[in-house]
Design an enzyme around this catalytic site. Structure first.
Site, PDB file in Angstrom:
ATOM      1  N   LYS A  15       0.827  -1.215   0.000  1.00 33.66           N
ATOM      2  CA  LYS A  15       0.000   0.000   0.000  1.00 33.66           C
ATOM      3  C   LYS A  15       0.860   1.263   0.000  1.00 33.66           C
ATOM      4  O   LYS A  15       0.631   2.182  -0.770  1.00 33.66           O
ATOM      5  CB  LYS A  15      -0.917   0.038   1.237  1.00 33.66           C
ATOM      6  CG  LYS A  15      -1.891  -1.112   1.330  1.00 33.66           C
ATOM      7  CD  LYS A  15      -2.801  -0.968   2.553  1.00 33.66           C
ATOM      8  CE  LYS A  15      -2.057  -0.971   3.880  1.00 33.66           C
ATOM      9  NZ  LYS A  15      -1.337  -2.217   4.176  1.00 33.66           N
ATOM     10  N   ARG A  90      -9.458   1.380   8.549  1.00 34.00           N
ATOM     11  CA  ARG A  90      -9.049   0.008   8.844  1.00 34.00           C
ATOM     12  C   ARG A  90     -10.128  -0.752   9.605  1.00 34.00           C
ATOM     13  O   ARG A  90      -9.914  -1.921   9.954  1.00 34.00           O
ATOM     14  CB  ARG A  90      -7.795   0.060   9.717  1.00 34.00           C
ATOM     15  CG  ARG A  90      -6.532  -0.509   9.077  1.00 34.00           C
ATOM     16  CD  ARG A  90      -5.410  -0.279  10.067  1.00 34.00           C
ATOM     17  NE  ARG A  90      -4.213  -1.013   9.817  1.00 34.00           N
ATOM     18  CZ  ARG A  90      -3.126  -0.509   9.218  1.00 34.00           C
ATOM     19  NH1 ARG A  90      -3.124   0.718   8.756  1.00 34.00           N
ATOM     20  NH2 ARG A  90      -2.051  -1.252   9.103  1.00 34.00           N
ATOM     21  N   ARG A 129      11.542  -5.586   5.045  1.00 31.71           N
ATOM     22  CA  ARG A 129      11.246  -4.158   4.809  1.00 31.71           C
ATOM     23  C   ARG A 129      12.219  -3.251   5.570  1.00 31.71           C
ATOM     24  O   ARG A 129      12.499  -3.461   6.742  1.00 31.71           O
ATOM     25  CB  ARG A 129       9.815  -3.852   5.255  1.00 31.71           C
ATOM     26  CG  ARG A 129       9.505  -2.355   5.218  1.00 31.71           C
ATOM     27  CD  ARG A 129       8.021  -2.069   5.158  1.00 31.71           C
ATOM     28  NE  ARG A 129       7.299  -2.358   6.382  1.00 31.71           N
ATOM     29  CZ  ARG A 129       5.985  -2.167   6.531  1.00 31.71           C
ATOM     30  NH1 ARG A 129       5.256  -1.714   5.522  1.00 31.71           N
ATOM     31  NH2 ARG A 129       5.397  -2.460   7.665  1.00 31.71           N
ATOM     32  N   ARG A 162      11.338  -1.713  11.288  1.00 32.58           N
ATOM     33  CA  ARG A 162      10.341  -1.414  12.317  1.00 32.58           C
ATOM     34  C   ARG A 162      10.247  -2.557  13.315  1.00 32.58           C
ATOM     35  O   ARG A 162      10.267  -3.711  12.950  1.00 32.58           O
ATOM     36  CB  ARG A 162       8.973  -1.177  11.645  1.00 32.58           C
ATOM     37  CG  ARG A 162       8.830   0.207  11.064  1.00 32.58           C
ATOM     38  CD  ARG A 162       7.632   0.364  10.165  1.00 32.58           C
ATOM     39  NE  ARG A 162       6.390  -0.235  10.672  1.00 32.58           N
ATOM     40  CZ  ARG A 162       5.242  -0.196  10.013  1.00 32.58           C
ATOM     41  NH1 ARG A 162       5.169   0.410   8.826  1.00 32.58           N
ATOM     42  NH2 ARG A 162       4.166  -0.757  10.503  1.00 32.58           N
TER      43      ARG A 162
HETATM   44  P1  ADP Z   1       1.420  -1.473   7.540  1.00 37.96           P
HETATM   45  O1  ADP Z   1       2.568  -0.851   6.801  1.00 37.96           O
HETATM   46  O2  ADP Z   1       1.680  -2.832   7.997  1.00 37.96           O
HETATM   47  O3  ADP Z   1       0.137  -1.412   6.780  1.00 37.96           O
HETATM   48  P2  ADP Z   1       0.970   0.849   9.225  1.00 37.96           P
HETATM   49  O4  ADP Z   1       2.211   1.637   9.206  1.00 37.96           O
HETATM   50  O5  ADP Z   1      -0.147   1.279   8.341  1.00 37.96           O
HETATM   51  O6  ADP Z   1       1.321  -0.673   8.920  1.00 37.96           O
HETATM   52  O7  ADP Z   1       0.405   0.740  10.702  1.00 37.96           O
HETATM   53  C1  ADP Z   1       1.232   0.443  11.798  1.00 37.96           C
HETATM   54  C2  ADP Z   1       0.406   0.399  13.070  1.00 37.96           C
HETATM   55  O8  ADP Z   1      -0.188   1.689  13.300  1.00 37.96           O
HETATM   56  C3  ADP Z   1      -0.776  -0.566  13.040  1.00 37.96           C
HETATM   57  O9  ADP Z   1      -0.392  -1.886  13.389  1.00 37.96           O
HETATM   58  C4  ADP Z   1      -1.699   0.066  14.097  1.00 37.96           C
HETATM   59  O10 ADP Z   1      -1.244  -0.200  15.417  1.00 37.96           O
HETATM   60  C5  ADP Z   1      -1.503   1.561  13.838  1.00 37.96           C
HETATM   61  N1  ADP Z   1      -2.479   2.053  12.851  1.00 37.96           N
HETATM   62  C6  ADP Z   1      -2.215   2.553  11.615  1.00 37.96           C
HETATM   63  N2  ADP Z   1      -3.341   2.912  10.988  1.00 37.96           N
HETATM   64  C7  ADP Z   1      -4.364   2.641  11.835  1.00 37.96           C
HETATM   65  C8  ADP Z   1      -5.778   2.765  11.765  1.00 37.96           C
HETATM   66  N3  ADP Z   1      -6.388   3.259  10.676  1.00 37.96           N
HETATM   67  N4  ADP Z   1      -6.505   2.373  12.846  1.00 37.96           N
HETATM   68  C9  ADP Z   1      -5.927   1.909  13.943  1.00 37.96           C
HETATM   69  N5  ADP Z   1      -4.598   1.741  14.073  1.00 37.96           N
HETATM   70  C10 ADP Z   1      -3.818   2.096  13.033  1.00 37.96           C
HETATM   71  P1  ADP Z   2       2.179  -1.862   3.221  1.00 40.77           P
HETATM   72  O1  ADP Z   2       2.187  -0.358   3.210  1.00 40.77           O
HETATM   73  O2  ADP Z   2       0.953  -2.428   2.546  1.00 40.77           O
HETATM   74  O3  ADP Z   2       2.414  -2.448   4.565  1.00 40.77           O
HETATM   75  P2  ADP Z   2       4.762  -1.629   1.851  1.00 40.77           P
HETATM   76  O4  ADP Z   2       4.500  -0.768   0.668  1.00 40.77           O
HETATM   77  O5  ADP Z   2       5.452  -1.037   3.006  1.00 40.77           O
HETATM   78  O6  ADP Z   2       3.381  -2.343   2.294  1.00 40.77           O
HETATM   79  O7  ADP Z   2       5.567  -2.916   1.326  1.00 40.77           O
HETATM   80  C1  ADP Z   2       5.996  -3.927   2.238  1.00 40.77           C
HETATM   81  C2  ADP Z   2       7.375  -4.449   1.813  1.00 40.77           C
HETATM   82  O8  ADP Z   2       7.254  -5.186   0.594  1.00 40.77           O
HETATM   83  C3  ADP Z   2       8.397  -3.353   1.531  1.00 40.77           C
HETATM   84  O9  ADP Z   2       9.658  -3.828   1.924  1.00 40.77           O
HETATM   85  C4  ADP Z   2       8.332  -3.161   0.010  1.00 40.77           C
HETATM   86  O10 ADP Z   2       9.569  -2.717  -0.537  1.00 40.77           O
HETATM   87  C5  ADP Z   2       8.013  -4.571  -0.461  1.00 40.77           C
HETATM   88  N1  ADP Z   2       7.136  -4.617  -1.647  1.00 40.77           N
HETATM   89  C6  ADP Z   2       6.098  -3.786  -1.948  1.00 40.77           C
HETATM   90  N2  ADP Z   2       5.498  -4.168  -3.092  1.00 40.77           N
HETATM   91  C7  ADP Z   2       6.154  -5.275  -3.528  1.00 40.77           C
HETATM   92  C8  ADP Z   2       6.017  -6.150  -4.676  1.00 40.77           C
HETATM   93  N3  ADP Z   2       5.052  -5.943  -5.580  1.00 40.77           N
HETATM   94  N4  ADP Z   2       6.870  -7.174  -4.781  1.00 40.77           N
HETATM   95  C9  ADP Z   2       7.840  -7.383  -3.859  1.00 40.77           C
HETATM   96  N5  ADP Z   2       8.031  -6.615  -2.772  1.00 40.77           N
HETATM   97  C10 ADP Z   2       7.201  -5.565  -2.596  1.00 40.77           C
END
Ligand code: ADP
Ligand code: ADP
Length: 215
Positions: A15, A90, A129, A162
Protein backbone atom coordinates in the site's frame (compact mmCIF):
# COMPACT_ATOMS: atom_id res chain seq x y z
CA UNK A 1 -13.99 19.04 -3.52
CA UNK A 2 -11.69 16.36 -2.18
CA UNK A 3 -11.05 13.25 -4.30
CA UNK A 4 -10.04 10.50 -1.94
CA UNK A 5 -8.33 7.28 -2.98
CA UNK A 6 -8.30 4.59 -0.28
CA UNK A 7 -5.53 1.99 -0.47
CA UNK A 8 -6.78 -1.29 0.94
CA UNK A 9 -4.88 -4.49 1.63
CA UNK A 10 -3.11 -6.48 4.33
CA UNK A 11 0.07 -5.28 6.06
CA UNK A 12 2.93 -5.74 3.61
CA UNK A 13 0.73 -5.80 0.48
CA UNK A 14 2.49 -2.74 -0.94
CA UNK A 15 0.00 0.00 0.00
CA UNK A 16 2.67 2.49 1.02
CA UNK A 17 4.89 1.72 -1.98
CA UNK A 18 2.03 2.16 -4.43
CA UNK A 19 0.43 5.10 -2.59
CA UNK A 20 3.62 7.09 -3.22
CA UNK A 21 3.44 6.30 -6.97
CA UNK A 22 -0.24 7.17 -7.19
CA UNK A 23 0.09 10.33 -5.10
CA UNK A 24 2.80 11.64 -7.39
CA UNK A 25 0.83 10.77 -10.52
CA UNK A 26 -2.35 12.43 -9.26
CA UNK A 27 -0.47 15.31 -7.56
CA UNK A 28 -2.20 14.56 -4.26
CA UNK A 29 -0.60 14.16 -0.83
CA UNK A 30 0.08 10.66 0.49
CA UNK A 31 -1.56 10.38 3.90
CA UNK A 32 -0.44 7.32 5.87
CA UNK A 33 -2.07 6.81 9.27
CA UNK A 34 0.87 4.65 10.37
CA UNK A 35 3.31 7.46 9.45
CA UNK A 36 1.15 9.99 11.33
CA UNK A 37 1.29 7.79 14.45
CA UNK A 38 5.05 7.31 14.06
CA UNK A 39 5.54 11.10 13.65
CA UNK A 40 3.60 11.60 16.87
CA UNK A 41 5.69 8.99 18.59
CA UNK A 42 8.92 10.66 17.49
CA UNK A 43 7.63 13.99 18.81
CA UNK A 44 6.52 12.25 22.04
CA UNK A 45 3.03 13.76 21.89
CA UNK A 46 0.26 12.35 24.09
CA UNK A 47 -1.27 10.76 21.00
CA UNK A 48 2.07 9.17 20.11
CA UNK A 49 2.49 7.71 23.59
CA UNK A 50 -1.02 6.33 23.56
CA UNK A 51 -0.61 4.82 20.10
CA UNK A 52 2.71 3.17 20.91
CA UNK A 53 1.33 0.47 23.20
CA UNK A 54 -1.13 -0.65 20.52
CA UNK A 55 1.40 -0.48 17.70
CA UNK A 56 3.96 -2.49 19.66
CA UNK A 57 1.39 -5.24 20.15
CA UNK A 58 0.29 -5.18 16.52
CA UNK A 59 -3.19 -4.07 17.50
CA UNK A 60 -5.25 -1.19 16.19
CA UNK A 61 -5.23 2.16 17.92
CA UNK A 62 -8.79 2.95 19.11
CA UNK A 63 -11.13 4.33 16.46
CA UNK A 64 -11.92 7.66 18.16
CA UNK A 65 -8.32 8.90 18.35
CA UNK A 66 -7.47 7.53 14.91
CA UNK A 67 -10.46 9.21 13.30
CA UNK A 68 -9.68 12.53 15.01
CA UNK A 69 -6.05 12.38 13.83
CA UNK A 70 -7.00 11.72 10.19
CA UNK A 71 -9.70 14.36 10.27
CA UNK A 72 -7.14 16.92 11.42
CA UNK A 73 -4.93 15.94 8.52
CA UNK A 74 -7.78 16.21 6.01
CA UNK A 75 -8.52 19.72 7.25
CA UNK A 76 -5.05 20.93 6.19
CA UNK A 77 -4.89 23.10 3.08
CA UNK A 78 -2.73 20.71 1.04
CA UNK A 79 -5.57 18.17 0.93
CA UNK A 80 -8.05 20.63 -0.62
CA UNK A 81 -8.05 18.57 -3.85
CA UNK A 82 -7.92 15.23 -2.06
CA UNK A 83 -5.45 12.63 -0.84
CA UNK A 84 -4.25 9.08 -1.24
CA UNK A 85 -5.13 7.44 2.07
CA UNK A 86 -2.90 4.56 3.14
CA UNK A 87 -3.78 2.54 6.24
CA UNK A 88 -7.06 4.36 6.91
CA UNK A 89 -9.85 3.33 7.19
CA UNK A 90 -9.05 0.01 8.84
CA UNK A 91 -12.38 -0.79 10.56
CA UNK A 92 -16.05 -0.39 9.55
CA UNK A 93 -16.57 2.49 12.04
CA UNK A 94 -13.56 4.29 10.51
CA UNK A 95 -15.03 3.82 7.03
CA UNK A 96 -18.38 5.33 8.12
CA UNK A 97 -16.56 8.16 9.87
CA UNK A 98 -14.60 8.88 6.69
CA UNK A 99 -17.83 9.10 4.67
CA UNK A 100 -19.34 11.41 7.28
CA UNK A 101 -16.32 13.70 7.47
CA UNK A 102 -16.12 13.95 3.69
CA UNK A 103 -19.80 14.85 3.49
CA UNK A 104 -19.03 17.65 5.92
CA UNK A 105 -15.70 18.82 4.48
CA UNK A 106 -16.80 18.42 0.85
CA UNK A 107 -15.41 15.38 -0.88
CA UNK A 108 -15.85 11.71 -1.57
CA UNK A 109 -14.09 8.40 -1.90
CA UNK A 110 -13.43 8.00 -5.63
CA UNK A 111 -11.70 4.64 -5.81
CA UNK A 112 -10.49 1.87 -3.53
CA UNK A 113 -7.60 -0.14 -4.98
CA UNK A 114 -7.45 -3.41 -3.05
CA UNK A 115 -4.00 -4.94 -3.30
CA UNK A 116 -4.40 -8.63 -2.64
CA UNK A 117 -1.45 -10.77 -1.55
CA UNK A 118 -1.54 -14.15 0.27
CA UNK A 119 -0.38 -14.27 3.91
CA UNK A 120 2.77 -16.31 3.37
CA UNK A 121 4.13 -13.62 1.02
CA UNK A 122 3.39 -10.86 3.55
CA UNK A 123 5.65 -12.36 6.19
CA UNK A 124 8.61 -12.29 3.81
CA UNK A 125 7.82 -8.77 2.63
CA UNK A 126 7.63 -7.32 6.11
CA UNK A 127 10.64 -9.29 7.35
CA UNK A 128 12.78 -7.65 4.65
CA UNK A 129 11.25 -4.16 4.81
CA UNK A 130 13.51 -1.18 5.52
CA UNK A 131 11.75 2.13 6.21
CA UNK A 132 13.12 5.65 5.99
CA UNK A 133 13.14 7.78 9.14
CA UNK A 134 12.33 11.05 7.40
CA UNK A 135 9.41 10.46 5.06
CA UNK A 136 8.27 6.85 5.25
CA UNK A 137 9.81 5.69 1.98
CA UNK A 138 10.12 1.91 2.00
CA UNK A 139 12.58 -0.55 0.51
CA UNK A 140 13.01 -4.30 0.57
CA UNK A 141 16.39 -5.94 1.02
CA UNK A 142 15.64 -8.38 -1.81
CA UNK A 143 12.79 -6.97 -3.96
CA UNK A 144 13.56 -3.27 -3.88
CA UNK A 145 16.99 -2.65 -2.38
CA UNK A 146 18.20 0.91 -1.80
CA UNK A 147 21.16 2.04 -3.92
CA UNK A 148 23.28 2.42 -0.78
CA UNK A 149 22.46 -0.06 2.02
CA UNK A 150 20.95 1.65 5.07
CA UNK A 151 20.31 4.94 3.25
CA UNK A 152 17.12 6.26 1.62
CA UNK A 153 17.44 6.83 -2.16
CA UNK A 154 15.06 9.80 -2.02
CA UNK A 155 16.12 11.85 0.99
CA UNK A 156 19.34 10.24 2.22
CA UNK A 157 17.92 9.56 5.68
CA UNK A 158 18.68 6.45 7.70
CA UNK A 159 16.78 3.23 6.94
CA UNK A 160 15.61 1.09 9.85
CA UNK A 161 13.59 -2.06 10.45
CA UNK A 162 10.34 -1.41 12.32
CA UNK A 163 9.95 -3.21 15.65
CA UNK A 164 6.47 -4.32 14.62
CA UNK A 165 7.86 -6.02 11.50
CA UNK A 166 9.16 -8.87 13.70
CA UNK A 167 7.55 -12.24 12.98
CA UNK A 168 5.36 -12.56 16.09
CA UNK A 169 3.93 -9.06 15.69
CA UNK A 170 3.46 -9.56 11.95
CA UNK A 171 1.37 -12.67 12.62
CA UNK A 172 -0.78 -10.70 15.05
CA UNK A 173 -1.18 -7.83 12.55
CA UNK A 174 -2.31 -10.22 9.83
CA UNK A 175 -4.93 -11.71 12.19
CA UNK A 176 -6.12 -8.23 13.13
CA UNK A 177 -6.39 -7.39 9.42
CA UNK A 178 -8.50 -10.48 8.70
CA UNK A 179 -10.83 -9.80 11.66
CA UNK A 180 -11.18 -6.03 11.55
CA UNK A 181 -10.13 -4.66 8.16
CA UNK A 182 -11.10 -7.33 5.62
CA UNK A 183 -14.85 -6.50 6.07
CA UNK A 184 -14.08 -3.23 4.27
CA UNK A 185 -13.57 -5.18 1.03
CA UNK A 186 -17.32 -5.83 0.88
CA UNK A 187 -18.15 -2.35 2.19
CA UNK A 188 -16.44 -0.75 -0.80
CA UNK A 189 -17.40 -3.48 -3.28
CA UNK A 190 -21.07 -2.83 -2.49
CA UNK A 191 -20.51 0.84 -3.27
CA UNK A 192 -18.94 0.02 -6.64
CA UNK A 193 -15.57 1.47 -5.64
CA UNK A 194 -13.39 -1.61 -5.20
CA UNK A 195 -10.64 -2.32 -7.76
CA UNK A 196 -8.86 -5.56 -7.13
CA UNK A 197 -5.14 -5.50 -7.97
CA UNK A 198 -2.88 -8.57 -7.99
CA UNK A 199 -0.18 -7.56 -5.51
CA UNK A 200 2.02 -10.61 -6.04
CA UNK A 201 3.53 -9.15 -9.23
CA UNK A 202 6.75 -7.08 -9.19
CA UNK A 203 6.39 -3.49 -7.96
CA UNK A 204 6.41 -1.85 -11.43
CA UNK A 205 3.73 -4.23 -12.74
CA UNK A 206 1.52 -3.55 -9.74
CA UNK A 207 1.95 0.20 -10.38
CA UNK A 208 0.88 -0.27 -13.99
CA UNK A 209 -2.25 -2.21 -13.04
CA UNK A 210 -3.05 0.42 -10.44
CA UNK A 211 -2.60 3.42 -12.72
CA UNK A 212 -4.75 1.76 -15.38
CA UNK A 213 -7.47 1.01 -12.83
CA UNK A 214 -7.55 4.48 -11.30
CA UNK A 215 -6.88 6.68 -14.34
P1 ADP B 1 1.42 -1.47 7.54
O1 ADP B 1 2.57 -0.85 6.80
O2 ADP B 1 1.68 -2.83 8.00
O3 ADP B 1 0.14 -1.41 6.78
P2 ADP B 1 0.97 0.85 9.23
O4 ADP B 1 2.21 1.64 9.21
O5 ADP B 1 -0.15 1.28 8.34
O6 ADP B 1 1.32 -0.67 8.92
O7 ADP B 1 0.40 0.74 10.70
C1 ADP B 1 1.23 0.44 11.80
C2 ADP B 1 0.41 0.40 13.07
O8 ADP B 1 -0.19 1.69 13.30
C3 ADP B 1 -0.78 -0.57 13.04
O9 ADP B 1 -0.39 -1.89 13.39
C4 ADP B 1 -1.70 0.07 14.10
O10 ADP B 1 -1.24 -0.20 15.42
C5 ADP B 1 -1.50 1.56 13.84
N1 ADP B 1 -2.48 2.05 12.85
C6 ADP B 1 -2.21 2.55 11.62
N2 ADP B 1 -3.34 2.91 10.99
C7 ADP B 1 -4.36 2.64 11.84
C8 ADP B 1 -5.78 2.77 11.76
N3 ADP B 1 -6.39 3.26 10.68
N4 ADP B 1 -6.51 2.37 12.85
C9 ADP B 1 -5.93 1.91 13.94
N5 ADP B 1 -4.60 1.74 14.07
C10 ADP B 1 -3.82 2.10 13.03
P1 ADP C 1 2.18 -1.86 3.22
O1 ADP C 1 2.19 -0.36 3.21
O2 ADP C 1 0.95 -2.43 2.55
O3 ADP C 1 2.41 -2.45 4.56
P2 ADP C 1 4.76 -1.63 1.85
O4 ADP C 1 4.50 -0.77 0.67
O5 ADP C 1 5.45 -1.04 3.01
O6 ADP C 1 3.38 -2.34 2.29
O7 ADP C 1 5.57 -2.92 1.33
C1 ADP C 1 6.00 -3.93 2.24
C2 ADP C 1 7.38 -4.45 1.81
O8 ADP C 1 7.25 -5.19 0.59
C3 ADP C 1 8.40 -3.35 1.53
O9 ADP C 1 9.66 -3.83 1.92
C4 ADP C 1 8.33 -3.16 0.01
O10 ADP C 1 9.57 -2.72 -0.54
C5 ADP C 1 8.01 -4.57 -0.46
N1 ADP C 1 7.14 -4.62 -1.65
C6 ADP C 1 6.10 -3.79 -1.95
N2 ADP C 1 5.50 -4.17 -3.09
C7 ADP C 1 6.15 -5.28 -3.53
C8 ADP C 1 6.02 -6.15 -4.68
N3 ADP C 1 5.05 -5.94 -5.58
N4 ADP C 1 6.87 -7.17 -4.78
C9 ADP C 1 7.84 -7.38 -3.86
N5 ADP C 1 8.03 -6.61 -2.77
C10 ADP C 1 7.20 -5.56 -2.60
Amino acid sequence: MKSIIVMLGPPGAGKGTQAKVLAEKLALPHVSSGDLFRDNLKAQTELGKLAQSYMDRGELVPDDVTIAMVRDRLEKADTAQGAVLDGFPRTPPQASALDAMLAELGGEVKAVPYISVPSEVLVERLGGRWSCRAQGHVFHEKYNPPRVPGKCDFDGSELYQRDDDRLTTVERRIRVYVDQTAPLIDYYRERGLLMEIDGTKPIEQVSQQLLQAVA
